[in-house]
Enzyme design. Structure first.
Site, PDB file in Angstrom:
ATOM      1  N   GLU A  59      -9.140  19.820  -9.220  1.00 16.26           N
ATOM      2  CA  GLU A  59      -8.884  18.919  -8.087  1.00 16.26           C
ATOM      3  C   GLU A  59      -9.040  19.649  -6.767  1.00 16.26           C
ATOM      4  OE1 GLU A  59      -5.582  16.223  -8.325  1.00 16.26           O
ATOM      5  OE2 GLU A  59      -5.433  16.016  -6.153  1.00 16.26           O
ATOM      6  N   ASP A  90      -1.518   4.780 -14.511  1.00 17.13           N
ATOM      7  CA  ASP A  90      -0.215   4.968 -15.150  1.00 17.13           C
ATOM      8  C   ASP A  90       0.776   3.905 -14.666  1.00 17.13           C
ATOM      9  OD1 ASP A  90       2.056   5.888 -16.360  1.00 17.13           O
ATOM     10  OD2 ASP A  90       2.131   7.821 -15.380  1.00 17.13           O
ATOM     11  N   SER A  91       0.907   3.782 -13.347  1.00 20.58           N
ATOM     12  CA  SER A  91       1.935   2.867 -12.809  1.00 20.58           C
ATOM     13  C   SER A  91       1.758   1.428 -13.297  1.00 20.58           C
ATOM     14  CB  SER A  91       1.908   2.888 -11.276  1.00 20.58           C
ATOM     15  OG  SER A  91       2.219   4.172 -10.811  1.00 20.58           O
ATOM     16  N   HIS A 114      -0.376   8.393  -5.908  1.00 18.90           N
ATOM     17  CA  HIS A 114       0.355   8.026  -7.127  1.00 18.90           C
ATOM     18  C   HIS A 114       1.475   7.018  -6.862  1.00 18.90           C
ATOM     19  CE1 HIS A 114      -1.417  11.984  -8.293  1.00 18.90           C
ATOM     20  NE2 HIS A 114      -1.666  11.303  -9.382  1.00 18.90           N
ATOM     21  N   GLY A 115       1.847   6.299  -7.906  1.00 15.76           N
ATOM     22  CA  GLY A 115       3.025   5.450  -7.844  1.00 15.76           C
ATOM     23  C   GLY A 115       2.731   4.012  -7.439  1.00 15.76           C
ATOM     24  N   ASP A 154      -2.702  15.895 -18.069  1.00  7.39           N
ATOM     25  CA  ASP A 154      -2.777  15.371 -16.702  1.00  7.39           C
ATOM     26  C   ASP A 154      -1.965  16.300 -15.777  1.00  7.39           C
ATOM     27  OD1 ASP A 154      -3.382  13.464 -14.739  1.00  7.39           O
ATOM     28  OD2 ASP A 154      -1.561  12.294 -15.143  1.00  7.39           O
ATOM     29  N   ASP A 181      -4.531  21.465 -11.917  1.00  8.37           N
ATOM     30  CA  ASP A 181      -4.382  20.917 -10.571  1.00  8.37           C
ATOM     31  C   ASP A 181      -3.924  22.024  -9.613  1.00  8.37           C
ATOM     32  OD1 ASP A 181      -3.783  19.634  -8.257  1.00  8.37           O
ATOM     33  OD2 ASP A 181      -2.421  18.156  -9.131  1.00  8.37           O
TER      34      ASP A 181
HETATM   35  P1  13P Z   1      -1.056   5.652 -10.640  1.00  2.00           P
HETATM   36  O1  13P Z   1       0.325   6.038 -10.223  1.00  2.00           O
HETATM   37  O2  13P Z   1      -1.770   4.966  -9.530  1.00  2.00           O
HETATM   38  O3  13P Z   1      -1.085   4.880 -11.902  1.00  2.00           O
HETATM   39  O4  13P Z   1      -1.869   7.025 -10.889  1.00  2.00           O
HETATM   40  C1  13P Z   1      -1.814   7.681 -12.132  1.00  2.00           C
HETATM   41  C2  13P Z   1      -2.445   9.029 -12.089  1.00  2.00           C
HETATM   42  O5  13P Z   1      -3.193   9.385 -11.205  1.00  2.00           O
HETATM   43  C3  13P Z   1      -2.139   9.949 -13.204  1.00  2.00           C
HETATM   44  O6  13P Z   1      -2.675  11.210 -12.997  1.00  2.00           O
HETATM   45  O1  G3H Z   2       0.230  11.753 -11.864  1.00  2.00           O
HETATM   46  C1  G3H Z   2       1.255  11.184 -12.153  1.00  2.00           C
HETATM   47  C2  G3H Z   2       1.310  10.427 -13.415  1.00  2.00           C
HETATM   48  O2  G3H Z   2       1.573   9.078 -13.143  1.00  2.00           O
HETATM   49  C3  G3H Z   2       2.316  11.013 -14.365  1.00  2.00           C
HETATM   50  O3  G3H Z   2       3.601  10.757 -13.921  1.00  2.00           O
HETATM   51  O4  G3H Z   2       4.728  12.977 -14.031  1.00  2.00           O
HETATM   52  O5  G3H Z   2       6.047  10.832 -14.017  1.00  2.00           O
HETATM   53  O6  G3H Z   2       4.724  11.493 -16.033  1.00  2.00           O
HETATM   54  P1  G3H Z   2       4.848  11.567 -14.533  1.00  2.00           P
HETATM   55 ZN    ZN Z   3      -2.791  11.871 -11.012  1.00  2.00          ZN
END
Ligand code: 13P
Ligand code: G3H
Ligand code: ZN
Length: 333
Positions: free
Chosen positions: A146, A279-280, A190-191, A94, A116
């Site tokens: 991206e 992820d969040s 994100h987040g 990722d 990215d």
């Molecule tokens: P969230 O923070 O919305 O979960 O997004 C995760 C993400 O895009 C990881 O690449």
């Molecule tokens: O894109 C962001 C993902 O949530 C990964 O987050 O870099 O804190 O592992 P991180």
């Molecule tokens: Zn992401």
């Protein structure tokens, strides 16, 4: 050199083709810990869903790349042990930010990588993406690129329309890079704080923030330019308010945390969006369960006692996303 096929993993090519044609999206769940891996695999097996397990640079720094790769290998074996004869599990990098990082992952068992280059000037993004694609395709590893800039993690500003992917660029970008899928910016970020309160309205009954809608017009323009091409949405956590409330009730402090409403993700899944990154929501599910457990059992200190409900809560969330939001249940090939 470890090829992903030796680990029982698959790349994204076939699963994306089926997802675009079938009007659903594949879940891409980030993982950093064994408990997240177990919950993801249990959810995917129980729902008979293909799944993407993704690892960020931060995850590699936290858990070590070799350990994460072996967790993914273990995930395939675990899925079989749980009764799934032919699991479809992708190990994906990722937000890869350099050729060297992507190469390291390709050489060490990843079946898919993201390069990215979205913060680079357009031509530099193309050159970097093309270089990764040329290397990855020699090993049948698929590449996500991206175009457009997401707010938050990537540029420290809140979503602005000026950062949206420009539909007029996507044909040129996809053709010249040869990428297999494209992450776009249509207002996600994100987040757990995806919008500022001033960008939202407030539900008069609950006092909770109601975010502005995603730019579906931009998504549809992109789809029209690249019919059938796999599109990816990052920043797609919904920030469930019950988890936020639990965290706040048991000592946390997440005021005005807000995500992408699930109805909008459901709608996006029916389009060319075939990978949705979450992820969040996993972090929130884990933290809420642990906070509650420890508050209710102040005398407990064995991590297995509080990680068990945390794993259960994440699994419940993953199953909910698969079945009720993305629609990838029952879609194993
Ligand atoms: P969230 O923070 O919305 O979960 O997004 C995760 C993400 O895009 C990881 O690449
Ligand atoms: O894109 C962001 C993902 O949530 C990964 O987050 O870099 O804190 O592992 P991180
Ligand atoms: Zn992401």
């Amino acid at each position: 050199m470890v090829n992903f096929k030796d680990l029982g993993l698959v790349n994204t090519r076939e699963m994306f083709k089926r997802a675009v044609a079938g009007g659903y999206a594949i879940p891409a769940f980030n993982f950093n810990t064994m408990e997240q891996m177990q919950a993801i695999v249990q959810a995917a097996v129980e729902t008979k869903s293909p799944v993407i397990m993704q690892v960020s640079k931060g995850a590699r720094n936290y858990a070590n790349g070799t350990i994460l790769r072996n967790l993914a290998k273990g995930a395939v074996e675990y899925a079989k042990e749980l009764g799934c004869e032919n699991p479809e599990i992708v190990l994906h990098l990722d937000h890869g930010d350099s050729f060297e990082l992507c190469k390291d992952c390709i050489d060490n068992g990843f079946s898919s990588v993201m390069i990215d280059g979205s913060s680079l000037p357009y031509e530099d993004n193309i050159a970097l993406t093309k270089k990764v694609v040329e290397y990855a395709h020699q090993f049948d590893v698929t590449v996500e690129a991206e175009l457009g800039v997401l707010a938050g993690v990537e540029d420290e500003v809140v979503a602005e329309e000026s950062h949206y992917t420009k539909p007029e660029e996507v044909i040129d970008f996809a053709t010249r890079t040869g990428c297999d899928s494209l992450a776009i910016s249509i207002g996600t970020s994100h987040g757990a704080y995806k919008f500022k309160p001033e960008q939202c309205t407030r539900d008069p009954k609950t006092g909770k923030l109601v975010p502005p809608p995603l730019a579906f017009d931009v998504l549809h323009e992109i789809e029209n330019k690249l019919p059938g091409f796999p599109i990816v949405l990052h920043g797609s956590s919904s920030v469930p308010q019950d988890e936020v409330d639990t965290i706040n009730k048991y000592g946390g402090n997440l005021p005005d945390a807000v995500g992408i409403p699930e109805e909008q993700l459901r709608e996006a899944s029916k389009s060319a969006v075939c990978k949705i990154n979450i992820d969040s929501d996993s972090r929130l599910a884990m933290t809420a369960a642990i906070r509650k457990y420890l508050a209710e059992h102040p005398d407990h200190f064995d991590p297995r006692q509080y990680l068990k409900p945390a794993r259960e809560n994440m699994k419940k969330m993953y199953i909910h996303k698969i079945v009720n939001v993305l629609g990838s249940d029952g879609k194993l090939g």
